[in-house]
Design an enzyme around this catalytic site. Structure first.
Site, PDB file in Angstrom:
ATOM      1  N   LEU A  29       0.816  -1.220   0.000  1.00 25.86           N
ATOM      2  CA  LEU A  29       0.000   0.000   0.000  1.00 25.86           C
ATOM      3  C   LEU A  29       0.847   1.267   0.000  1.00 25.86           C
ATOM      4  O   LEU A  29       1.848   1.358   0.712  1.00 25.86           O
ATOM      5  CB  LEU A  29      -0.920  -0.008   1.218  1.00 25.86           C
ATOM      6  CG  LEU A  29      -1.826  -1.235   1.345  1.00 25.86           C
ATOM      7  CD1 LEU A  29      -2.701  -1.119   2.587  1.00 25.86           C
ATOM      8  CD2 LEU A  29      -2.678  -1.445   0.094  1.00 25.86           C
ATOM      9  N   GLY A  32      -1.709   6.505  -2.233  1.00 24.74           N
ATOM     10  CA  GLY A  32      -2.916   6.469  -3.077  1.00 24.74           C
ATOM     11  C   GLY A  32      -3.953   5.505  -2.505  1.00 24.74           C
ATOM     12  O   GLY A  32      -5.155   5.818  -2.447  1.00 24.74           O
ATOM     13  N   HIS A  33      -3.497   4.325  -2.071  1.00 27.57           N
ATOM     14  CA  HIS A  33      -4.434   3.366  -1.464  1.00 27.57           C
ATOM     15  C   HIS A  33      -5.041   3.954  -0.183  1.00 27.57           C
ATOM     16  O   HIS A  33      -6.228   3.796   0.080  1.00 27.57           O
ATOM     17  CB  HIS A  33      -3.703   2.072  -1.079  1.00 27.57           C
ATOM     18  CG  HIS A  33      -3.174   1.280  -2.219  1.00 27.57           C
ATOM     19  ND1 HIS A  33      -1.822   1.109  -2.448  1.00 27.57           N
ATOM     20  CD2 HIS A  33      -3.808   0.577  -3.195  1.00 27.57           C
ATOM     21  CE1 HIS A  33      -1.649   0.350  -3.509  1.00 27.57           C
ATOM     22  NE2 HIS A  33      -2.822   0.011  -3.987  1.00 27.57           N
ATOM     23  N   GLY A 148      -9.312   3.467  -7.632  1.00 31.26           N
ATOM     24  CA  GLY A 148      -8.542   4.603  -8.143  1.00 31.26           C
ATOM     25  C   GLY A 148      -8.719   4.739  -9.655  1.00 31.26           C
ATOM     26  O   GLY A 148      -8.854   3.757 -10.370  1.00 31.26           O
ATOM     27  N   GLN A 154      -9.898  -0.348 -15.824  1.00 36.99           N
ATOM     28  CA  GLN A 154     -10.394  -1.279 -14.797  1.00 36.99           C
ATOM     29  C   GLN A 154     -11.648  -0.716 -14.127  1.00 36.99           C
ATOM     30  O   GLN A 154     -12.639  -1.426 -13.938  1.00 36.99           O
ATOM     31  CB  GLN A 154      -9.301  -1.525 -13.747  1.00 36.99           C
ATOM     32  CG  GLN A 154      -9.784  -2.226 -12.492  1.00 36.99           C
ATOM     33  CD  GLN A 154      -8.652  -2.572 -11.539  1.00 36.99           C
ATOM     34  OE1 GLN A 154      -7.944  -3.538 -11.772  1.00 36.99           O
ATOM     35  NE2 GLN A 154      -8.475  -1.815 -10.461  1.00 36.99           N
TER      36      GLN A 154
HETATM   37  O1  PAF Z   1      -6.314  -2.632  -8.789  1.00 38.76           O
HETATM   38  C1  PAF Z   1      -5.950  -3.634  -8.142  1.00 38.76           C
HETATM   39  O2  PAF Z   1      -5.174  -3.541  -7.205  1.00 38.76           O
HETATM   40  C2  PAF Z   1      -6.483  -4.998  -8.528  1.00 38.76           C
HETATM   41  O3  PAF Z   1      -6.659  -5.099  -9.896  1.00 38.76           O
HETATM   42  C3  PAF Z   1      -7.779  -5.380  -7.780  1.00 38.76           C
HETATM   43  C4  PAF Z   1      -8.921  -4.444  -8.121  1.00 38.76           C
HETATM   44  C5  PAF Z   1      -7.526  -5.344  -6.272  1.00 38.76           C
HETATM   45  C6  PAF Z   1      -8.209  -6.787  -8.165  1.00 38.76           C
HETATM   46  O4  PAF Z   1      -7.228  -7.728  -7.857  1.00 38.76           O
END
Ligand code: PAF
Length: 282
Positions: A29, A32-33, A148, A154
């Site tokens: 982490l 950003g997380h 994010g 995604q």
């Molecule tokens: O963005 C990420 O860290 C990954 O693609 C996720 C959404 C946790 C799925 O494994």
């Protein structure tokens, strides 16, 4: 902060929650997380962060085995951010048998850009996110999931999945967190040597310039775009990068834009052994 190592433990930890706020991650982490966790917190009655390096979304030659696992540091950061529950399932718990039932995202969205260069990536992501959503939100009237915008495509794939499966989840997209010089924060930045770290900013600079060129082309964008994109890619190549794509797309479906469409500029390129991605809405 409760640590849940299995789906059963997670469901027990969430038994009193009516509206979980969820941040899925693969750990390692960074700021950003943590920003996602902080933004998630007021959105629900219990904040859950998952840490799970998902084998399904890595190609055989990619960095699944070497992906940094930084459990102690991650937990300390989550605790400080006020996370209530960490869901860190063992692989055998999330995938007790071969995961032959998968979520296949719409190829029009999922087989382009990242999906083109990383075939199967979005099937792996959609499948694990569906499984994480089922683990966190099953039996809940509603919930919030926070992603994010750095992984722009995604986020779009997940939004479409949530919409089309009518999941009772509000998806929040959060602006990319950047280092002082403008580099998008990424777990993979840790792979960069000092010299590569200094060079890494060039991807976002090239994207910004491509964005400016696209805006300047205005109504003639469609005609000029291939040359503008080729110029941006060549600029990075000259500096020793191996770009997969630098491109301008319309925001709502990531297809080639028409005049007047809201735009996003996206790029992915390898610097040494490290593949970086970035994007800007323009
Ligand atoms: O963005 C990420 O860290 C990954 O693609 C996720 C959404 C946790 C799925 O494994």
């Amino acid at each position: 902060m409760i640590i849940a190592r299995s789906i059963d433990e997670l469901r027990q930890a969430l038994s009193a929650s009516q509206r979980p706020a969820f941040v899925p991650t693969m750990g390692n982490l960074h700021a950003g997380h943590i920003k996602l966790v902080e933004l998630a917190k007021p959105q629900g009655d219990c904040t859950v962060t998952s840490i799970f390096v998902n084998r399904l979304q890595f190609l055989p030659h990619e960095d699944f085995d070497s992906y940094p696992r930084t459990w102690e540091a991650d937990c300390a950061k989550l605790q400080a951010a006020g996370c209530d529950v960490v869901f860190a399932p063992r692989e055998t718990d999330l995938y007790p048998e071969a995961q032959t039932v998968k979520v296949h995202a719409d190829p029009a969205l999922a087989d382009i850009l990242e999906g083109h260069f990383r075939p199967g990536f979005f099937t792996g992501v959609s499948t694990v996110v569906m499984k994480l959503f089922m683990s966190v939100f099953a039996g809940k009237a509603q919930g919030v999931a926070v992603f994010g915008k750095k992984d722009y495509q995604q986020l779009m794939v997940i939004r479409q999945m949530v919409r089309q499966f009518a999941l009772p989840i509000t998806v929040l997209g959060v602006d990319t967190c950047r280092a002082e010089d403008g580099l998008a924060l990424s777990s993979r930045n840790g792979y960069l040597s000092e010299a590569e770290r200094a060079e890494a900013l060039q991807l976002s600079l090239a994207l910004r310039e491509l964005g400016r060129d696209a805006v300047a082309a205005a109504d003639a964008l469609a005609a000029h775009l291939p040359a503008l994109e080729a110029k941006a890619m060549e600029g990075l190549r000259q500096r020793g990068w191996h770009p997969d794509y630098l491109t301008v797309r319309r925001r709502h479906d990531l297809q080639t834009p028409q005049a007047g469409d809201p735009l996003v500029v996206l790029g992915a390129a390898k610097l040494g052994a490290t593949r970086l991605i970035d994007n800007f809405e323009i």
